[in-house]
Design an enzyme around this catalytic site. Structure first.
Site, short mmCIF file in Angstrom:
data_model
loop_
_atom_site.label_atom_id
_atom_site.label_comp_id
_atom_site.label_asym_id
_atom_site.label_seq_id
_atom_site.Cartn_x
_atom_site.Cartn_y
_atom_site.Cartn_z
N GLY A 1 0.80 -1.22 0.00
CA GLY A 1 0.00 0.00 0.00
C GLY A 1 0.83 1.27 0.00
N ASP B 1 10.39 -7.28 -1.32
CA ASP B 1 9.10 -7.82 -0.90
C ASP B 1 9.08 -9.29 -1.30
OD1 ASP B 1 6.25 -8.42 -0.61
OD2 ASP B 1 5.93 -6.26 -0.57
N SER C 1 -7.04 -9.16 -3.01
CA SER C 1 -7.38 -8.23 -1.92
C SER C 1 -6.38 -7.08 -1.79
CB SER C 1 -7.45 -8.99 -0.60
OG SER C 1 -6.17 -9.48 -0.26
N ASN C 2 -5.27 -7.13 -2.54
CA ASN C 2 -4.28 -6.05 -2.50
C ASN C 2 -4.70 -4.86 -3.37
OD1 ASN C 2 -1.54 -8.43 -2.79
ND2 ASN C 2 -2.52 -7.69 -0.93
N GLN D 1 -7.22 -3.05 -3.91
CA GLN D 1 -8.02 -1.95 -3.36
C GLN D 1 -7.13 -0.76 -2.99
OE1 GLN D 1 -7.32 -1.92 0.11
NE2 GLN D 1 -9.00 -0.83 1.14
N ARG D 2 -5.84 -0.95 -2.75
CA ARG D 2 -4.96 0.14 -2.37
C ARG D 2 -3.56 0.07 -2.98
NH1 ARG D 2 -5.26 -3.88 0.71
NH2 ARG D 2 -3.51 -4.78 1.80
N CYS E 1 15.32 7.99 17.55
CA CYS E 1 15.01 6.84 16.68
C CYS E 1 13.65 6.27 17.10
CB CYS E 1 16.12 5.80 16.71
SG CYS E 1 16.11 4.73 18.17
N CYS F 1 -3.73 -4.71 8.95
CA CYS F 1 -4.70 -4.16 8.00
C CYS F 1 -5.68 -5.23 7.55
CB CYS F 1 -3.99 -3.56 6.79
SG CYS F 1 -3.11 -2.03 7.15
N CYS G 1 19.96 4.10 20.27
CA CYS G 1 20.77 5.31 20.01
C CYS G 1 21.16 6.06 21.28
CB CYS G 1 20.03 6.22 19.05
SG CYS G 1 18.66 7.13 19.78
ZN LIG Z 1 16.73 5.94 20.04
#
Ligand SMILES: [Zn+2]
Length: 255
Positions: A42, A63, A70-71, A73-74, A175, A192, A252
């Site tokens: 998406g 990916d 169903s993907n 739609q967006r 971060c 989702c 961090c």
């Molecule tokens: Zn941090």
């Protein structure tokens, strides 16, 4: 050395080049840039298409999934005819139709602790369009170690949020773990698939992500580092929250 713009490039990118903040030099920077997009779903769909159209010279796409009915739609980078195809291959086809000058590096694998450093090291900037906490936290930690800016967005139902993390720059640059030290258990927050998501919301947040990636490549405007920008689609409103850098942050912090 930045590449010299060709005549067709000057025409293709004319509306960028005319912007004082971009110009020919900025456009050459975009052409020289290497951006990794995590997820061709998406968020990745608008993000990848706008970055390709903008002339970002090299786009890595990771990916492991295939396109499902169903993907559609967006995930507007994929077509009905792509159902069953690998998402990175489907995205590569769409991107080369938009801009054949862009080099797409499709990686049809899952990003893991074992391969993340090797993959991310080959790019200048990472954009997170993944759909799970394990990947988000992995990206946060690896991008911090490798000093790569991370533009991260997330969407669910009618809500979206986005921030930029470059915590190695020190004060004022938190971060993801400064905000939430540990990932919640995977079943604590619905996906989702379980809770739903408005299709156009992915477009809004993915386009914002593309904007922030371009800003980071060019070093223009005010970075989202240190701020979480939140969009409530039902209310039709944006809000933002300052993110404090925490000394005791496991990634961090000064320790
Ligand atoms: Zn941090």
């Amino acid at each position: 050395m930045l590449p010299e713009l060709t005549e067709p490039q000057i025409r293709r990118y004319a509306r960028h080049i005319v912007l004082a903040e971009i110009g020919g030099v900025g456009q050459s920077r975009l052409i020289a840039a290497r951006v990794l997009v995590v997820g061709a779903g998406g968020l990745g769909a608008p993000l990848l298409q706008y970055l390709a159209a903008a002339g970002v010279g090299t786009l890595g796409v990771i990916d492991h999934d295939t396109v499902d009915l169903s993907n559609l739609q967006r995930q507007v980078i994929h077509r009905t005819a792509d159902i069953g195809a690998s998402k990175v291959e489907s995205a590569r086809r769409a991107l080369s139709d938009i801009n054949p000058e862009v080099r797409v590096e499709p990686r049809g694998e899952r990003l893991t602790a074992a391969n993340a450093e090797r993959i991310i090291a080959g790019y200048d900037i990472v954009a997170d369009g993944s759909d799970n906490f394990a990947t988000r936290y992995l990206l946060n930690d690896v991008c911090y170690r490798l000093k790569k800016p991370l533009v991260a967005a997330a969407i669910l139902r009618f809500d979206g949020q986005i921030s930029t993390y470059k915590a190695w720059q020190g004060d004022g640059h938190p971060c993801l773990r400064c905000l939430f030290p540990e990932a919640p258990p995977e079943d604590a927050v619905p996906s989702c698939a379980q809770a739903g998501v408005l299709g156009a919301l992915a477009g809004t947040l993915g386009a914002l992500q593309a904007t922030e990636v371009v800003k980071e490549v060019l070093g223009i405007g005010r970075s989202l580092s240190g701020r979480l920008l939140m969009y409530d689609a039902l209310a039709g409103s944006f809000d933002e929250m300052a993110i404090a850098k925490r000394a005791e942050c496991p990634t961090c912090g000064a320790r």
